[in-house]
Design a protein around this motif. Structure first.
Motif, PDB file in Angstrom:
ATOM      1  N   ARG A 163      54.829  27.692  -5.481  1.00 52.67           N
ATOM      2  CA  ARG A 163      56.216  28.074  -5.745  1.00 52.67           C
ATOM      3  C   ARG A 163      57.182  27.244  -4.902  1.00 52.67           C
ATOM      4  O   ARG A 163      58.239  26.830  -5.382  1.00 52.67           O
ATOM      5  CB  ARG A 163      56.426  29.556  -5.454  1.00 52.67           C
ATOM      6  CG  ARG A 163      55.555  30.475  -6.304  1.00 52.67           C
ATOM      7  CD  ARG A 163      55.916  30.404  -7.792  1.00 52.67           C
ATOM      8  NE  ARG A 163      54.955  31.149  -8.579  1.00 52.67           N
ATOM      9  CZ  ARG A 163      53.978  30.583  -9.278  1.00 52.67           C
ATOM     10  NH1 ARG A 163      53.842  29.277  -9.299  1.00 52.67           N
ATOM     11  NH2 ARG A 163      53.130  31.316  -9.959  1.00 52.67           N
ATOM     12  N   LEU A 164      56.811  26.997  -3.657  1.00 54.77           N
ATOM     13  CA  LEU A 164      57.674  26.199  -2.795  1.00 54.77           C
ATOM     14  C   LEU A 164      57.778  24.769  -3.319  1.00 54.77           C
ATOM     15  O   LEU A 164      58.872  24.188  -3.363  1.00 54.77           O
ATOM     16  CB  LEU A 164      57.135  26.192  -1.361  1.00 54.77           C
ATOM     17  CG  LEU A 164      57.930  25.354  -0.353  1.00 54.77           C
ATOM     18  CD1 LEU A 164      59.381  25.813  -0.287  1.00 54.77           C
ATOM     19  CD2 LEU A 164      57.280  25.421   1.029  1.00 54.77           C
ATOM     20  N   GLY A 165      56.658  24.216  -3.726  1.00 53.49           N
ATOM     21  CA  GLY A 165      56.667  22.860  -4.269  1.00 53.49           C
ATOM     22  C   GLY A 165      57.558  22.749  -5.491  1.00 53.49           C
ATOM     23  O   GLY A 165      58.347  21.805  -5.623  1.00 53.49           O
ATOM     24  N   ASN A 170      62.653  20.946  -7.868  1.00 53.74           N
ATOM     25  CA  ASN A 170      63.769  21.233  -8.764  1.00 53.74           C
ATOM     26  C   ASN A 170      65.096  21.398  -8.049  1.00 53.74           C
ATOM     27  O   ASN A 170      66.113  21.654  -8.682  1.00 53.74           O
ATOM     28  CB  ASN A 170      63.467  22.486  -9.590  1.00 53.74           C
ATOM     29  CG  ASN A 170      62.449  22.211 -10.681  1.00 53.74           C
ATOM     30  OD1 ASN A 170      62.782  21.743 -11.753  1.00 53.74           O
ATOM     31  ND2 ASN A 170      61.186  22.473 -10.385  1.00 53.74           N
ATOM     32  N   GLY A 171      65.095  21.265  -6.721  1.00 50.79           N
ATOM     33  CA  GLY A 171      66.347  21.356  -5.975  1.00 50.79           C
ATOM     34  C   GLY A 171      66.986  22.721  -6.034  1.00 50.79           C
ATOM     35  O   GLY A 171      68.198  22.846  -6.218  1.00 50.79           O
ATOM     36  N   ILE A 172      66.207  23.768  -5.856  1.00 53.31           N
ATOM     37  CA  ILE A 172      66.719  25.132  -5.952  1.00 53.31           C
ATOM     38  C   ILE A 172      67.797  25.416  -4.903  1.00 53.31           C
ATOM     39  O   ILE A 172      68.747  26.141  -5.151  1.00 53.31           O
ATOM     40  CB  ILE A 172      65.559  26.141  -5.808  1.00 53.31           C
ATOM     41  CG1 ILE A 172      64.603  26.016  -6.993  1.00 53.31           C
ATOM     42  CG2 ILE A 172      66.089  27.573  -5.712  1.00 53.31           C
ATOM     43  CD1 ILE A 172      65.274  26.172  -8.335  1.00 53.31           C
ATOM     44  N   ASP A 177      63.794  17.073  -4.796  1.00 53.30           N
ATOM     45  CA  ASP A 177      62.934  16.109  -4.109  1.00 53.30           C
ATOM     46  C   ASP A 177      61.522  16.244  -4.674  1.00 53.30           C
ATOM     47  O   ASP A 177      60.660  16.905  -4.078  1.00 53.30           O
ATOM     48  CB  ASP A 177      62.942  16.379  -2.606  1.00 53.30           C
ATOM     49  CG  ASP A 177      62.264  15.273  -1.800  1.00 53.30           C
ATOM     50  OD1 ASP A 177      61.498  14.490  -2.403  1.00 53.30           O
ATOM     51  OD2 ASP A 177      62.495  15.194  -0.574  1.00 53.30           O
ATOM     52  N   PRO A 178      61.268  15.640  -5.844  1.00 53.52           N
ATOM     53  CA  PRO A 178      59.955  15.766  -6.478  1.00 53.52           C
ATOM     54  C   PRO A 178      58.804  15.302  -5.597  1.00 53.52           C
ATOM     55  O   PRO A 178      57.727  15.906  -5.621  1.00 53.52           O
ATOM     56  CB  PRO A 178      60.088  14.886  -7.729  1.00 53.52           C
ATOM     57  CG  PRO A 178      61.547  14.888  -8.029  1.00 53.52           C
ATOM     58  CD  PRO A 178      62.217  14.886  -6.686  1.00 53.52           C
ATOM     59  N   LEU A 182      55.801  17.674  -4.499  1.00 54.76           N
ATOM     60  CA  LEU A 182      54.415  17.351  -4.842  1.00 54.76           C
ATOM     61  C   LEU A 182      53.470  17.611  -3.673  1.00 54.76           C
ATOM     62  O   LEU A 182      52.326  18.026  -3.869  1.00 54.76           O
ATOM     63  CB  LEU A 182      54.318  15.882  -5.277  1.00 54.76           C
ATOM     64  CG  LEU A 182      52.920  15.373  -5.619  1.00 54.76           C
ATOM     65  CD1 LEU A 182      52.355  16.118  -6.820  1.00 54.76           C
ATOM     66  CD2 LEU A 182      52.952  13.870  -5.889  1.00 54.76           C
ATOM     67  N   LYS A 183      53.942  17.404  -2.447  1.00 53.11           N
ATOM     68  CA  LYS A 183      53.088  17.621  -1.276  1.00 53.11           C
ATOM     69  C   LYS A 183      52.630  19.079  -1.197  1.00 53.11           C
ATOM     70  O   LYS A 183      51.471  19.364  -0.898  1.00 53.11           O
ATOM     71  CB  LYS A 183      53.838  17.244  -0.003  1.00 53.11           C
ATOM     72  CG  LYS A 183      54.150  15.766   0.132  1.00 53.11           C
ATOM     73  CD  LYS A 183      54.939  15.492   1.404  1.00 53.11           C
ATOM     74  CE  LYS A 183      55.341  14.024   1.519  1.00 53.11           C
ATOM     75  NZ  LYS A 183      56.157  13.771   2.743  1.00 53.11           N
ATOM     76  N   TRP A 184      53.560  20.002  -1.479  1.00 58.07           N
ATOM     77  CA  TRP A 184      53.205  21.418  -1.424  1.00 58.07           C
ATOM     78  C   TRP A 184      52.348  21.825  -2.608  1.00 58.07           C
ATOM     79  O   TRP A 184      51.413  22.622  -2.469  1.00 58.07           O
ATOM     80  CB  TRP A 184      54.476  22.264  -1.367  1.00 58.07           C
ATOM     81  CG  TRP A 184      55.112  22.225  -0.013  1.00 58.07           C
ATOM     82  CD1 TRP A 184      56.167  21.458   0.387  1.00 58.07           C
ATOM     83  CD2 TRP A 184      54.685  22.959   1.145  1.00 58.07           C
ATOM     84  NE1 TRP A 184      56.436  21.678   1.714  1.00 58.07           N
ATOM     85  CE2 TRP A 184      55.547  22.591   2.211  1.00 58.07           C
ATOM     86  CE3 TRP A 184      53.682  23.884   1.388  1.00 58.07           C
ATOM     87  CZ2 TRP A 184      55.428  23.121   3.485  1.00 58.07           C
ATOM     88  CZ3 TRP A 184      53.561  24.421   2.667  1.00 58.07           C
ATOM     89  CH2 TRP A 184      54.420  24.044   3.693  1.00 58.07           C
ATOM     90  N   ILE A 185      52.641  21.261  -3.776  1.00 61.74           N
ATOM     91  CA  ILE A 185      51.812  21.558  -4.942  1.00 61.74           C
ATOM     92  C   ILE A 185      50.395  21.043  -4.709  1.00 61.74           C
ATOM     93  O   ILE A 185      49.409  21.704  -5.066  1.00 61.74           O
ATOM     94  CB  ILE A 185      52.433  20.925  -6.207  1.00 61.74           C
ATOM     95  CG1 ILE A 185      53.795  21.575  -6.502  1.00 61.74           C
ATOM     96  CG2 ILE A 185      51.499  21.076  -7.409  1.00 61.74           C
ATOM     97  CD1 ILE A 185      54.593  20.878  -7.578  1.00 61.74           C
TER      98      ILE A 185
END
Length: 261
Positions: A163-165, A170-172, A177-178, A182-185
């Motif tokens: 969810r964080l990734g 998506n710049g919530i 910062d895709p 991606l690092k968190w995903i």
């Protein structure tokens, strides 16, 4: 042009953790209930025993040892929650979410959930983050949403990391910062979290962050398939028909060598 990751819906899976110090009391109260002696548990609970209050709440909710009564369950959960029991606070939030034994009240649910989140319950932190994104029971606030999601992800849960990734990508609560997302995903995927595995596969298959990489895409789809995802299995089988033997060999080697972290 780089494409932005699609924001994934924040799913909530509330969890409950009972402090070790009251486990023995809960077992005792549950034993009394299962033995057909609810009076003993009621006496303990009435005298302020938090463990007995929680056990009675569970018993009335499920009908174990006493007639099922959602209203009484809510009363005992509230007593235990007001006394500071983490599990009861989480249960009371669910009571108000679902309207089981008490009025449906999103604001009251969020209030109790925040108490649990402040005590470090990761599932509550993630759930609360979703509520601040949606404005469910609270005033929508993407920055507070991110604060809670970050706290949950920092505890290592793959769903929170996913969810964080997605939120970062998506710049919530700031610039998208895709790459950072991606690092968190990837952290969630490295734990074998299927949604993250599928997202990683899609990123490489569509070239979201640059050139398409069919070998990497196959790897992540195949790992998701190995976790039992039917759609990933179908995609993997279709990809085999289009890949060169050398590509397939490299991809399958990557799958064999992968281990969850």
């Amino acid at each position: 042009m780089k494409r932005t990751l699609v924001l994934l819906t924040l799913l909530t899976v509330p969890g409950a953790m009972t402090p070790v110090g009251v486990q023995a009391d809960i077992v005792s109260a549950r034993s009394a209930l299962s033995g057909g002696d609810p009076a003993e548990a009621v006496k303990l609970a009435t005298d302020g025993d938090i463990a007995a209050q929680l056990a009675l709440g569970e018993a009335y909710l499920t009908g174990r040892g006493v007639p099922r009564n959602a209203e009484r369950a809510a009363i005992w959960f509230r007593k235990a929650a007001e006394a500071g029991d983490l599990s009861a606070q989480i249960m009371l939030a669910q009571v108000h979410d679902q309207g089981t034994g008490a009025d449906t009240d999103a604001a009251e649910a969020a209030r109790w959930l925040e108490k649990a989140a402040l005590r470090g319950d990761a599932a509550s932190q993630l759930d609360l983050g979703g509520r601040y994104l949606e404005g469910r029971g609270v005033t929508a606030d993407p920055h507070r949403a991110m604060m809670w999601i970050v706290k949950a992800a920092a505890q290592g849960g793959p769903e929170a990391q996913m969810r964080l990734g997605a939120a970062i990508a998506n710049g919530i609560a700031g610039a998208a910062d895709p790459a950072e997302g991606l690092k968190w995903i990837r952290r969630a995927a490295d734990q074998g979290y299927v949604e993250a595995l599928m997202t990683m596969a899609t990123i490489y298959a569509q070239g979201v962050l640059g050139e398409r990489d069919i070998v990497a895409a196959y790897k992540w789809f195949s790992l998701a398939a190995n976790m039992g995802d039917d759609r990933a299995m179908q995609i993997t089988n279709a990809m085999k028909e289009r890949m060169l033997p050398e590509q397939l060999s490299r991809a399958e080697k990557m799958v064999r060598e992968w281990t969850p972290k």
